[in-house]
Design a protein around this motif. Structure first.
Motif, mmCIF file in Angstrom:
data_model
loop_
_atom_site.group_PDB
_atom_site.id
_atom_site.type_symbol
_atom_site.label_atom_id
_atom_site.label_comp_id
_atom_site.label_asym_id
_atom_site.label_seq_id
_atom_site.Cartn_x
_atom_site.Cartn_y
_atom_site.Cartn_z
ATOM 1 N N ALA A 28 -24.213 -29.819 14.373
ATOM 2 C CA ALA A 28 -25.073 -28.944 15.018
ATOM 3 C C ALA A 28 -25.996 -29.515 16.147
ATOM 4 N N TYR A 29 -26.096 -30.884 16.189
ATOM 5 C CA TYR A 29 -27.047 -31.294 16.987
ATOM 6 C C TYR A 29 -26.472 -32.150 18.367
ATOM 7 N N PRO A 30 -27.359 -32.500 19.361
ATOM 8 C CA PRO A 30 -26.834 -33.068 20.537
ATOM 9 C C PRO A 30 -26.055 -34.159 20.499
ATOM 10 N N PRO A 138 -32.361 -38.457 6.391
ATOM 11 C CA PRO A 138 -33.399 -37.689 6.551
ATOM 12 C C PRO A 138 -33.913 -37.651 8.198
ATOM 13 N N TRP A 139 -34.329 -36.551 8.642
ATOM 14 C CA TRP A 139 -35.125 -36.421 9.887
ATOM 15 C C TRP A 139 -36.409 -36.905 9.792
ATOM 16 N N PRO A 140 -36.956 -37.400 10.933
ATOM 17 C CA PRO A 140 -38.405 -38.009 10.785
ATOM 18 C C PRO A 140 -39.393 -36.818 10.305
ATOM 19 N N PRO A 141 -40.567 -37.109 9.881
ATOM 20 C CA PRO A 141 -41.533 -36.470 9.476
ATOM 21 C C PRO A 141 -41.785 -35.109 10.314
ATOM 22 N N GLN A 142 -41.922 -34.184 9.793
ATOM 23 C CA GLN A 142 -42.172 -32.682 10.535
ATOM 24 C C GLN A 142 -43.584 -32.337 11.004
ATOM 25 N N GLY A 143 -43.570 -32.107 12.235
ATOM 26 C CA GLY A 143 -44.844 -31.680 12.692
ATOM 27 C C GLY A 143 -44.946 -30.512 13.576
ATOM 28 N N PHE A 161 -42.782 -18.005 16.188
ATOM 29 C CA PHE A 161 -42.464 -19.330 15.641
ATOM 30 C C PHE A 161 -40.966 -19.476 15.226
ATOM 31 N N ARG A 162 -40.513 -20.669 15.793
ATOM 32 C CA ARG A 162 -38.883 -20.762 15.481
ATOM 33 C C ARG A 162 -38.993 -21.444 14.050
ATOM 34 N N SER A 163 -37.921 -20.974 13.412
ATOM 35 C CA SER A 163 -37.821 -21.388 11.966
ATOM 36 C C SER A 163 -36.526 -22.018 12.012
ATOM 37 N N TYR A 164 -36.052 -22.967 11.054
ATOM 38 C CA TYR A 164 -34.738 -23.446 11.055
ATOM 39 C C TYR A 164 -34.004 -23.458 9.603
ATOM 40 N N ASN A 165 -34.993 -22.940 8.524
ATOM 41 C CA ASN A 165 -34.585 -22.716 7.415
ATOM 42 C C ASN A 165 -35.691 -21.805 6.683
ATOM 43 N N GLU A 183 -31.231 -21.889 15.994
ATOM 44 C CA GLU A 183 -30.486 -23.365 15.978
ATOM 45 C C GLU A 183 -31.204 -24.255 16.984
ATOM 46 N N ALA A 184 -31.093 -25.569 16.664
ATOM 47 C CA ALA A 184 -31.861 -26.302 17.625
ATOM 48 C C ALA A 184 -30.910 -26.413 19.074
ATOM 49 N N ALA A 185 -29.644 -26.197 18.953
ATOM 50 C CA ALA A 185 -28.927 -25.940 20.197
ATOM 51 C C ALA A 185 -29.356 -24.783 21.169
ATOM 52 N N ILE A 200 -41.925 -25.927 13.936
ATOM 53 C CA ILE A 200 -42.103 -27.140 13.306
ATOM 54 C C ILE A 200 -40.917 -27.916 13.279
ATOM 55 N N SER A 201 -41.081 -29.261 13.561
ATOM 56 C CA SER A 201 -39.819 -30.143 13.774
ATOM 57 C C SER A 201 -39.997 -31.417 14.019
ATOM 58 N N SER A 202 -39.193 -32.419 13.787
ATOM 59 C CA SER A 202 -39.558 -33.739 14.068
ATOM 60 C C SER A 202 -39.907 -34.323 15.720
ATOM 61 N N GLY A 203 -40.237 -35.265 15.904
ATOM 62 C CA GLY A 203 -40.361 -35.769 17.247
ATOM 63 C C GLY A 203 -38.751 -36.081 17.844
ATOM 64 N N SER A 204 -37.940 -36.269 16.988
ATOM 65 C CA SER A 204 -36.495 -36.560 17.504
ATOM 66 C C SER A 204 -36.104 -34.977 18.070
ATOM 67 N N THR A 205 -36.065 -33.872 17.497
ATOM 68 C CA THR A 205 -35.912 -32.631 18.017
ATOM 69 C C THR A 205 -36.514 -32.289 19.291
ATOM 70 N N GLY A 206 -37.810 -32.704 19.263
ATOM 71 C CA GLY A 206 -38.642 -32.324 20.433
ATOM 72 C C GLY A 206 -38.416 -33.073 21.612
ATOM 73 N N LEU A 225 -39.619 -34.307 5.225
ATOM 74 C CA LEU A 225 -38.446 -34.894 5.924
ATOM 75 C C LEU A 225 -37.096 -34.423 5.627
ATOM 76 N N PRO A 226 -36.702 -33.044 6.207
ATOM 77 C CA PRO A 226 -35.468 -32.519 5.759
ATOM 78 C C PRO A 226 -34.219 -33.468 6.217
ATOM 79 N N ARG A 227 -33.117 -33.098 5.426
ATOM 80 C CA ARG A 227 -31.839 -33.905 5.607
ATOM 81 C C ARG A 227 -30.636 -33.152 5.848
HETATM 82 N N1 PCA Z 1 -34.743 -31.174 13.525
HETATM 83 C C1 PCA Z 1 -33.937 -30.259 13.346
HETATM 84 C C2 PCA Z 1 -34.208 -30.070 11.701
HETATM 85 C C3 PCA Z 1 -35.361 -30.787 11.372
HETATM 86 C C4 PCA Z 1 -35.690 -31.690 12.573
HETATM 87 O O1 PCA Z 1 -36.503 -32.754 12.673
HETATM 88 C C5 PCA Z 1 -34.216 -29.112 13.918
HETATM 89 O O2 PCA Z 1 -35.384 -28.812 14.615
HETATM 90 O O3 PCA Z 1 -33.619 -28.158 13.705
#
Ligand code: PCA
Length: 321
Positions: A28-30, A138-143, A161-165, A183-185, A200-206, A225-227
């Motif tokens: 689902a992710y890039p 795990p994804w990095p911690p969520q902020g 607010f965007r939710s993912y679950n 979805e992140a996409a 809310i998400s990790s620095g990674s998705t941001g 830290l969601p997985r």
């Molecule tokens: N990225 C994914 C899930 C958790 C995260 O850090 C997202 O935002 O879709």
């Protein structure tokens, strides 16, 4: 005629031996996300371990199946293998949300322990759904990302607010925000068009979606830290030779360790990138932290009630680790 048939059979047999079995793997992710890169390394491990007999072909960014469709696609055998954020399927069973209970496991070490405690239950649950669990990372911690400064929970009132679950939607509701599941996409698009203005998400998705083009603040709330989990369709699994199954298990174990290490290694790097792009990155203020803690307690009680005996057993096992 008999000679011809025999020759054809021989040809097929030799071609069959040389041809790799292709396994499509929806993600689902890039393409450049660390989970995706980890899945590609897993695919390389399988190819090598099976001496080219099985070739896993990754399809990033929801290009083969959208995030929300991946689990179903693998359950029904439309794809033999896939990766999904299982907490997005809490509506099927509360246990899928074990890794999105607020403030239960907020460090990598705790996240690993929680995963070890939950794993047998998760495996059993997936088995009933025609799936074999391989690895989770795990994804990095969520902020919390926002447009405007966020001083207290009350500042979230009315915010789109965007939710993912289910957990992120519930968090938004309890803060008085308006959740929309995306979805992140599709997230960059939703931010660009104003469908949402916070998430809310990790620095990674941001980082992946260039969030700095739309939002200015990230509050490092360390909520959980969601997985992402990788699983195989059971019939596809049973079709593997025993020695191939062993290759899958070994590659999965390596992928879990490698992906977790990468997530940990990159967590701060992502935050630095957000800062470098001009974003304000701060810890939650004491007021915001207190408001989130209150909301977190409500969500924890609610999860425990829904997750029943198994949920309780997971938490107890986790506390003992
Ligand atoms: N990225 C994914 C899930 C958790 C995260 O850090 C997202 O935002 O879709």
């Amino acid at each position: 005629m008999r000679v011809l048939l025999a020759t054809t059979a021989f040809l097929f047999a030799s071609v069959g031996a040389a041809l790799a079995e292709k396994w499509d793997m929806p993600l689902a992710y890039p393409e450049t996300n660390f989970h995706t890169e980890n899945a590609k390394a897993f695919a390389a491990c399988i190819k090598e371990g099976t001496k080219g007999a099985i070739e896993i072909v990754t399809h990033a960014n929801g290009s083969l199946f959208k995030g929300g469709e991946i689990k179903r696609a693998v359950q029904t055998g439309q794809a033999p293998i896939g990766e999904r954020l299982l907490s997005a399927h809490e509506n099927e069973n509360a246990l899928f949300g074990f890794d999105a209970v607020p403030f239960l496991a907020t460090s990598y070490e705790q996240s690993d322990k929680l995963e070890r405690a939950a794993r047998p239950y998760l495996e059993k649950l997936l088995d009933k759904q025609n799936l074999v669990l391989l690895y989770t990372v795990p994804w990095p911690p969520q902020g919390i990302y926002t447009k405007k400064p966020l001083k207290t929970g009350a500042d979230m009132k009315g915010v789109k607010f965007r939710s993912y679950n289910a957990a992120t939607a519930r968090l938004a509701e309890l803060l008085g925000a308006q959740p929309v599941q995306i979805e992140a996409a599709e997230l960059a698009q939703a931010l660009a068009t104003g469908v949402v203005e916070s998430f809310i998400s990790s620095g990674s998705t941001g980082y992946d979606i260039k969030v700095w083009e739309h939002l200015r603040y990230w509050y490092d709330t360390q909520a959980w830290l969601p997985r992402n989990s990788v699983f195989v369709n059971k019939a596809a699994w049973n079709g593997l030779k025993p020695e191939q199954q062993e290759v899958f298990k070994k590659c999965a174990q390596e992928a879990q360790a490698r992906g977790t290490a990468k997530s940990k290694e990159l967590a701060n790097w992502y935050i630095e990138q957000l800062r470098a792009k001009g974003m304000v990155v701060e810890p939650a203020s004491p007021e915001l932290a207190a408001d989130l803690k209150r909301v977190g307690e409500v969500m924890t009680q609610d999860w425990l009630a829904r997750a029943g005996e198994d949920g309780k057993a997971i938490i107890e096992a986790y506390r003992k680790l």
